[in-house]
Design an enzyme around this catalytic site. Structure first.
Site, mmCIF file in Angstrom:
data_model
loop_
_atom_site.group_PDB
_atom_site.id
_atom_site.type_symbol
_atom_site.label_atom_id
_atom_site.label_comp_id
_atom_site.label_asym_id
_atom_site.label_seq_id
_atom_site.Cartn_x
_atom_site.Cartn_y
_atom_site.Cartn_z
ATOM 1 N N GLU A 164 -7.278 10.385 -4.692
ATOM 2 C CA GLU A 164 -6.147 11.028 -4.207
ATOM 3 C C GLU A 164 -5.879 10.688 -2.650
ATOM 4 O O GLU A 164 -4.905 10.480 -2.103
ATOM 5 C CB GLU A 164 -6.274 12.553 -4.525
ATOM 6 C CG GLU A 164 -5.713 12.813 -5.744
ATOM 7 C CD GLU A 164 -4.447 12.392 -6.327
ATOM 8 O OE1 GLU A 164 -3.570 12.611 -5.489
ATOM 9 O OE2 GLU A 164 -4.304 11.745 -7.362
ATOM 10 N N SER A 250 -19.213 -7.943 -2.641
ATOM 11 C CA SER A 250 -17.973 -8.114 -3.241
ATOM 12 C C SER A 250 -17.806 -9.201 -4.395
ATOM 13 O O SER A 250 -17.244 -9.158 -5.389
ATOM 14 C CB SER A 250 -16.578 -8.464 -2.617
ATOM 15 O OG SER A 250 -16.682 -7.055 -1.645
ATOM 16 N N HIS A 379 -8.426 -0.609 -12.308
ATOM 17 C CA HIS A 379 -9.559 -1.489 -11.725
ATOM 18 C C HIS A 379 -9.744 -1.032 -10.423
ATOM 19 O O HIS A 379 -11.035 -0.895 -9.724
ATOM 20 C CB HIS A 379 -8.980 -3.048 -11.597
ATOM 21 C CG HIS A 379 -9.821 -3.815 -10.662
ATOM 22 N ND1 HIS A 379 -11.187 -4.180 -11.088
ATOM 23 C CD2 HIS A 379 -9.687 -4.305 -9.415
ATOM 24 C CE1 HIS A 379 -11.805 -4.790 -10.091
ATOM 25 N NE2 HIS A 379 -10.993 -4.803 -9.043
ATOM 26 N N SER A 380 -8.950 -0.791 -9.395
ATOM 27 C CA SER A 380 -9.021 -0.367 -8.095
ATOM 28 C C SER A 380 -7.661 0.445 -7.680
ATOM 29 O O SER A 380 -6.674 0.466 -8.426
ATOM 30 C CB SER A 380 -9.445 -1.372 -7.207
ATOM 31 O OG SER A 380 -8.303 -2.177 -6.745
#
Lengths: 487, 369
Positions: A164, A250, A379-380
């Site tokens: 959020e 990453s 996913h993100s």
């Protein structure tokens, strides 16, 4: 440990021929012995490790195969098969190949691309959180169970609230682990503090279990001066040297060969610890996955590879990712023991990782664990998964197959948890989270010097010069520079 | 460009901070000869003996004694735990080496040639070079990546590329390029002891060359500083920078130029990253002319960086444009005659130096280029 035996359609055909056992080359059990004879150092029986698993997971064959099954079920195959080979007068029909004898057959037969039955999935709790087999499983203590459950709830809430916060523009990016709480927390609970963790990026639960505070998570996401990462990385790239959790990186799957290297170091140090590394289903397509598993087996490194098969790699469904029976089946190709477990069953995951750790450390070998779960979230925050998968699929896994609810039912049934404690926990966590975010948001950003430090062990002359020049320029023209970068 | 008033006093003070130049022009009878191969082998041996955390991994480094015999005898001496013959996966063993370094070992990862390092370059850059920065110093990566770099002889395009400028452009890495046996020993020891990831670019054709080494160099504590170039030959008319095999060519060119009365100063860079900018600038401020030499491709090469550095720091001192001598802008051909044309030769360096000194041959004879 689940050992899978291929059931060949035409096995009775071979049984009838004199070549008998030679014709069962395509049996996994036969290849088991092949591997056993290569790695002469690892000949320990694998059958008695987890009694309940052996009996429950190996399915019963039809009578036509019983005598075969009888021979191979215990997997004490190396000794037994050697007997067959040496006493068999078809010795001349076997090839003495580096790694062990290989029997000949005169019937051309391709090994099927898939087994008849998929590798079964180990689970202890059913969908309603009821223990399926009330057998000899060592019960986890109330303390551990309640902690596991509380951390699962915390992880769930942390994800919701941080997500959020990103949507509100307060942090730039976030990755949730919704739906994978059991895999995260239960696997972490099964490890020791000395075990080194090399995560992918969807395992903050492991850090949470080890004691990373909500404030520390928030600081990293906001990249403020309290961030252990000194504001160098995108959100969710947590790392903690003291909690033995290597900084998230990453590029996909690079942590796998690194984990093998770290495990090799542990092995050289003879430490009573192992390395645990996580990867998703998509990550197993990377070349590094292959290299890591291959090496881990050759180097006999004490590393546990945990693959979170959650069905999706961003928008790529697993049917488009590979055509094998998931990931567990690949372990054997590298000579690695593997198991498939229900990733949404916290108890099963806990027991599996405990057992895997035992094997990895005492036998100094790698283990592959495939945890079947589902990526409920996107996913993100840069992804909207409703664009490529049906909303009701997401809803189903979110509600009916929710790992947190499932474990809650079991904990409550044991009398260890109540509705009251539930609401207390949730409101307390919520307060803490909102507080953590508020504080982290207001905390100063890292100082200017952090732009230049840590590139090398000692700052090189060109960077020292640049920093000096930059400071001088800022001093001369302060109005041209942002005011929120502390000098 | 005409000469600018030299600030002699400033120039003098710059000279004082230059590393002490020593010339290998004369071979002392008391110094021993050592092949570069031997120098590297002894450096590996000594460092592995001094620190049990150092280990060597790569293809053929153990049983085969090293693809170029650099690791000869090490498997026998230190055992398979510390000298690892790896399966053929550069990405794999580089990642493993990096992981071992994360945890505290000091791996030396050997690439059969740096051409194959491209299969592992993600681990070199993203996993090694950037990790200290990205983990805010929590994770250090004391790893050395070494192997032959650049052209050998008749091995074609996929075995001949020079990677000096690729790796040197990346912050977080140190990049070294030894020339002589002294360089090989001192720089490899420094690299192994260094807490940062180091790319160590050797040269296959230099492995078999012998150089004199003093007793100091042979001592097991010998170490050269990273980031310092060496003045191989002092001069006053033109500065020629080079690294690795090209240093030998530049020295030969200097001999030829001396006969013409041009005194060339030869700088052996030794360290591509960090580049010894002060030393190069000091030299150019003395000679006012610069020629850079390298084997690699011209665009974005080491010479380009040196040229930019001189423009930034010593523009006023230049009496002639900077020239770069580089390999040809083509993938390396195989045929011997074409290969020769694709690489810098001594003549190219001589001609460039003459041009820089405005002593080039008349245009009519330019056809010999």
């Amino acid at each position: 440990m689940a050992i899978w035996f291929t059931r060949s359609r035409t096995i009775t055909y071979y049984l009838k021929r004199k070549m008998g056992f030679m014709g069962i080359l395509n049996q996994d059990s036969c290849s088991n012995s092949y591997f056993e004879s290569i790695s002469s150092s690892s000949s320990s029986s694998s059958s008695s490790r987890i009694p309940d698993v052996k009996n429950s997971s190996i399915s019963r064959y039809s009578s036509a195969f019983t005598f075969l099954v009888h021979r191979f079920k215990s997997t004490k195959t190396s000794g037994q098969l050697d007997q067959f080979y040496s006493s068999d007068d078809e010795n001349s029909q076997a090839l003495d190949f580096p790694g062990g004898k290989v029997a000949y057959i005169s019937e051309m037969r391709f090994i099927s691309e898939s087994n008849d039955k998929r590798i079964p999935c180990y689970r202890l709790l059913d969908d309603n959180g009821e223990l399926i087999e009330d057998s000899d499983i060592d019960q986890i203590s109330k303390e551990v169970a309640v902690k596991m459950y509380s951390e699962m709830v915390t992880l769930q809430m942390m994800d919701t609230i941080f997500y959020e916060a990103q949507r509100q523009g307060r942090i730039s990016f976030y990755v949730t682990s919704v739906g994978e709480e059991a895999t995260n927390i239960a696997s972490a609970a099964a490890l020791a503090a000395d075990d080194v963790v090399l995560p992918q990026y969807r395992e903050p639960g492991v850090l949470l279990w080890r004691g990373f505070t909500l404030e520390e998570f928030a600081n990293q996401c906001f990249g403020n001066k309290a961030d252990y990462g000194k504001g160098r990385q995108m959100p969710i790239h947590y790392g903690s040297k003291k909690l033995n959790y290597f900084t998230v990186s990453s590029p996909i799957a690079t942590q796998l060969p690194q984990a093998v290297g770290a495990a090799y170091s542990l092995k050289m140090d003879k430490k009573d610890a192992c390395v645990v590394t996580y990867i998703g289903d998509g990550g197993t397509s990377e070349g590094d996955f292959h290299a890591a598993l291959n090496f881990a087996a050759v180097m006999e490194a004490p590393v546990i590879f945990i693959c979170r098969n959650n069905g999706w790699a961003i928008s790529t469904h697993i049917t488009e990712q590979f055509r094998s029976d998931g990931i567990a089946v690949k372990g054997q190709a590298y000579g690695i023991q593997s198991i498939r477990v229900d990733g949404n069953d916290a108890l099963a995951v806990y027991r599996t990782i405990r057992a895997a750790r035992e094997i990895a450390i005492s036998e100094q070998r790698p283990i592959l664990v495939e945890a079947l779960t589902y990526r409920v979230g996107h996913h993100s925050t840069s992804d909207d998964s409703t664009k490529y998968r049906p909303a009701d699929e997401i809803e189903y896994w979110k509600m009916a197959r929710n790992p947190v609810n499932r474990f809650r039912k079991w904990v409550e049934r044991n009398g260890w948890w109540s509705e009251k404690e539930e609401s207390e926990l949730r409101s307390s966590i919520r307060k803490q989270l909102l507080q953590a975010i508020q504080v982290a948001e207001k905390t100063e950003k890292p100082a200017l010097g952090n732009l230049f430090s840590d590139v090398y062990d000692l700052p090189p002359s060109n960077l020292r010069e640049q920093e000096k020049q930059l400071r001088e320029t800022i001093n001369r023209h302060p109005q041209d520079y942002p005011s929120d970068v502390p000098m | 460009m005409l000469g600018i008033i030299r600030q002699k006093a400033f120039g003098q003070s710059l000279q004082r901070i230059r590393p002490v130049a020593s010339s290998w022009g004369g071979y002392s009878s008391t110094s021993k000869q050592m092949m570069v191969r031997e120098a590297l082998n002894s450096a590996l041996d000594e460092e592995m003996s001094a620190d049990p955390k150092v280990l060597l991994m790569g293809e053929e480094v153990g049983e085969y004694q090293g693809a170029y015999k650099i690791s000869k005898g090490l498997l026998e001496k230190y055992g398979p735990e510390r000298v690892l013959d790896t399966p053929i996966t550069e990405a794999g063993f580089t990642g493993i080496g990096v992981g071992a370094a994360f945890y505290g070992l000091k791996p030396i990862v050997e690439f059969m040639t740096f051409n194959f390092s491209m299969q592992a370059i993600d681990h070199i850059i993203n996993s090694a070079a950037k990790t200290s920065y990205m983990s805010a110093g929590q994770i250090s990566v004391p790893i050395v990546f070494r192997g032959p770099n650049g052209a050998a002889a008749g091995v074609g395009a996929q075995h001949s590329q020079c990677y000096a400028s690729w790796y040197a452009s990346c912050p977080g890495l140190k990049v070294l390029a030894p020339y002589s046996s002294e360089d090989a020993r001192g720089l490899l020891k420094a690299a192994i002891r260094d807490p940062d990831p180091v790319v160590f670019l050797e040269n296959e054709l230099l492995y078999g060359e012998s150089f004199p080494v003093s007793a100091e160099v042979l001592d097991s504590s010998f170490c050269l500083p990273i980031g310092k170039a060496k003045i191989e030959r002092e001069g006053k008319d033109v500065t020629i920078t080079a690294f690795s095999k090209m240093v030998g060519y530049a020295l030969k060119a200097a001999e030829i130029l001396a006969k013409d009365g041009i005194s060339a100063e030869i700088i052996n860079l030794r360290s591509i990253r960090p580049l010894d900018r002060p030393a190069i600038n000091a030299s150019v401020r003395k000679t006012n002319r610069l020629v850079t030499v390298e084997e690699g491709f011209p665009q974005h090469g080491v010479g380009a960086e040196i040229c930019a550095s001189i423009i930034e720091d010593s523009f006023g001192y230049l009496d002639a444009p900077v020239e770069r001598i580089t390999g040809a802008d083509v993938p390396m051909p195989y045929a011997a005659n074409l290969e020769r044309m694709a690489l810098p030769q001594v003549d190219d360096i001589v001609r460039a130096a003459r041009r820089a000194c405005y002593r080039s041959v008349p245009m009519a004879a330019a056809q010999s280029y």
